[in-house]
Design a protein around this motif. Sequence first.
Motif, mmCIF file in Angstrom:
data_model
loop_
_atom_site.group_PDB
_atom_site.id
_atom_site.type_symbol
_atom_site.label_atom_id
_atom_site.label_comp_id
_atom_site.label_asym_id
_atom_site.label_seq_id
_atom_site.Cartn_x
_atom_site.Cartn_y
_atom_site.Cartn_z
ATOM 1 N N ASN A 8 6.949 -3.014 -29.506
ATOM 2 C CA ASN A 8 6.234 -4.053 -30.253
ATOM 3 C C ASN A 8 7.133 -4.673 -31.318
ATOM 4 O OD1 ASN A 8 3.856 -3.740 -28.807
ATOM 5 N ND2 ASN A 8 2.987 -2.254 -30.231
ATOM 6 N N ARG A 9 7.958 -3.852 -31.960
ATOM 7 C CA ARG A 9 8.873 -4.357 -32.982
ATOM 8 C C ARG A 9 9.973 -5.224 -32.369
ATOM 9 N NH1 ARG A 9 9.185 -0.513 -37.361
ATOM 10 N NH2 ARG A 9 7.044 0.226 -37.656
ATOM 11 N N LEU A 10 10.440 -4.810 -31.188
ATOM 12 C CA LEU A 10 11.551 -5.523 -30.553
ATOM 13 C C LEU A 10 11.130 -6.805 -29.849
ATOM 14 C CD1 LEU A 10 13.545 -2.574 -28.894
ATOM 15 C CD2 LEU A 10 14.277 -3.967 -30.836
ATOM 16 N N ASP A 11 9.852 -6.927 -29.552
ATOM 17 C CA ASP A 11 9.380 -7.979 -28.656
ATOM 18 C C ASP A 11 9.793 -9.373 -29.099
ATOM 19 O OD1 ASP A 11 7.605 -8.650 -26.272
ATOM 20 O OD2 ASP A 11 6.676 -9.857 -27.850
ATOM 21 N N LYS A 12 9.727 -9.658 -30.394
ATOM 22 C CA LYS A 12 10.043 -11.008 -30.870
ATOM 23 C C LYS A 12 11.504 -11.384 -30.640
ATOM 24 C CE LYS A 12 10.512 -9.601 -35.756
ATOM 25 N NZ LYS A 12 9.707 -8.392 -35.867
ATOM 26 N N PHE A 13 12.362 -10.362 -30.485
ATOM 27 C CA PHE A 13 13.769 -10.630 -30.221
ATOM 28 C C PHE A 13 14.061 -10.739 -28.721
ATOM 29 C CE2 PHE A 13 13.678 -8.447 -34.312
ATOM 30 C CZ PHE A 13 14.502 -9.253 -35.086
ATOM 31 N N LEU A 14 13.140 -10.267 -27.898
ATOM 32 C CA LEU A 14 13.409 -10.118 -26.452
ATOM 33 C C LEU A 14 12.666 -11.110 -25.573
ATOM 34 C CD1 LEU A 14 13.231 -6.233 -26.269
ATOM 35 C CD2 LEU A 14 15.292 -7.629 -26.348
ATOM 36 N N VAL A 15 11.655 -11.798 -26.116
ATOM 37 C CA VAL A 15 10.906 -12.723 -25.264
ATOM 38 C C VAL A 15 11.805 -13.859 -24.822
ATOM 39 C CG1 VAL A 15 8.648 -12.206 -26.220
ATOM 40 C CG2 VAL A 15 10.066 -13.910 -27.349
ATOM 41 N N SER A 16 11.682 -14.239 -23.566
ATOM 42 C CA SER A 16 12.516 -15.322 -23.026
ATOM 43 C C SER A 16 11.960 -16.673 -23.449
ATOM 44 C CB SER A 16 12.568 -15.221 -21.495
ATOM 45 O OG SER A 16 11.258 -15.242 -20.953
ATOM 46 N N ASP A 17 12.850 -17.642 -23.558
ATOM 47 C CA ASP A 17 12.428 -18.995 -23.934
ATOM 48 C C ASP A 17 11.667 -19.666 -22.795
ATOM 49 O OD1 ASP A 17 13.679 -18.670 -26.368
ATOM 50 O OD2 ASP A 17 15.606 -19.412 -25.600
#
Length: 358
Positions: free
Chosen positions: A349-358
């Motif tokens: 959950n913490r990492l998600d904002k860095f990993l979502v694709s454009d």
Amino acid sequence: MHIAYYISDYGYGHASRSVAIIRRLLKDYHHIKVTVCHSFAFDFLKQSLQDPRVSFRNVKTDIGYIIDANTLEIDRVQLKTELAAQQMNWPMMTHLENLFLQDQMVELVLSDISALGIEAAKQTGINSIGISNFLWTDVYQSLVTKSTYTHLSEAYEKMSYYISLEGNIKTISNQSEPDIPFFSRDIDWNEVEHIRTELVKDNKILVFYGLGMKINHDLLVHQLKLFQSEDCTFIVSSHVNYESENVYRIPNDYLETQHFVAASDLVITKPGWSTVSEAIQGESRLLLLKRESFLEDATTIRLLKERNECQTLSFSQLNRLVLNNESISFFHKEIQLREKSNGLDCLMNRLDKFLVSD
């Protein structure tokens, strides 16, 4: 997205919890690929992460601790010498990592908890995320002079984001989010039951003995009285050179050692985060080696003692330890498969904002 994952070169603990994280990343995010940067546990990582989206780069990522084989405490003189040499070579080391990140078009650095990749990420202009229960500068502060590791302090200040794990040494002033609960590589409970069926005989207790891969076990195990405990069966790592009827050595090619930890009634170990996590997930009782020069150990022990989840002993007590009938009855366990906090869910959950694709 291409991620470079830097893993500290001290022992197998950082590597094993990174395996748990990388496996989950690959499962949840199909658009990513990962390059693992590490040297000490290189073969273990390659065998554990057999996925076409994972590549490996053999690079020394940091120094970690230097252990005195006679006391199991830190050799401060040698540590200071190696840190001074690293500081002198730091500009060239980080420059080479910068070139690698640019050449491979890496978009994100994750680090547990090597400062090398963090510094290179800053030079490259990409985000870096630290994941750990401590920074190396935290534990060095009581061991060597600050001037010896200023290069590491300056690098850690360049982290884009820090995810602290449970038992974290609180030194980052802007860290306000709760720590990630203990987690481990997945435990297959059928495998755990198979191990107990094979090894538990005559109502003996199963004891996992593991003080880490950086310890000279050849010197240590032959002076211990522990293996004279007749009502115990001991599990040791493959590199522990000790032969006895009541000692089982984990096969060298068996990677998922968390199953042996979870199968054990009692785990005797140093307070390394990964082994502690595996014991907690497996509901095994913990007997932890208390070492005075390790701030990381003290922090983990304090947390576990507050929860009544461990007992401790000194190195001299370990040398004399024999498990008697009274202690054996205390350490017997029944696996109850209680639901536990899923630290990996919290971490993702913490990492998600860095990993979502454009």
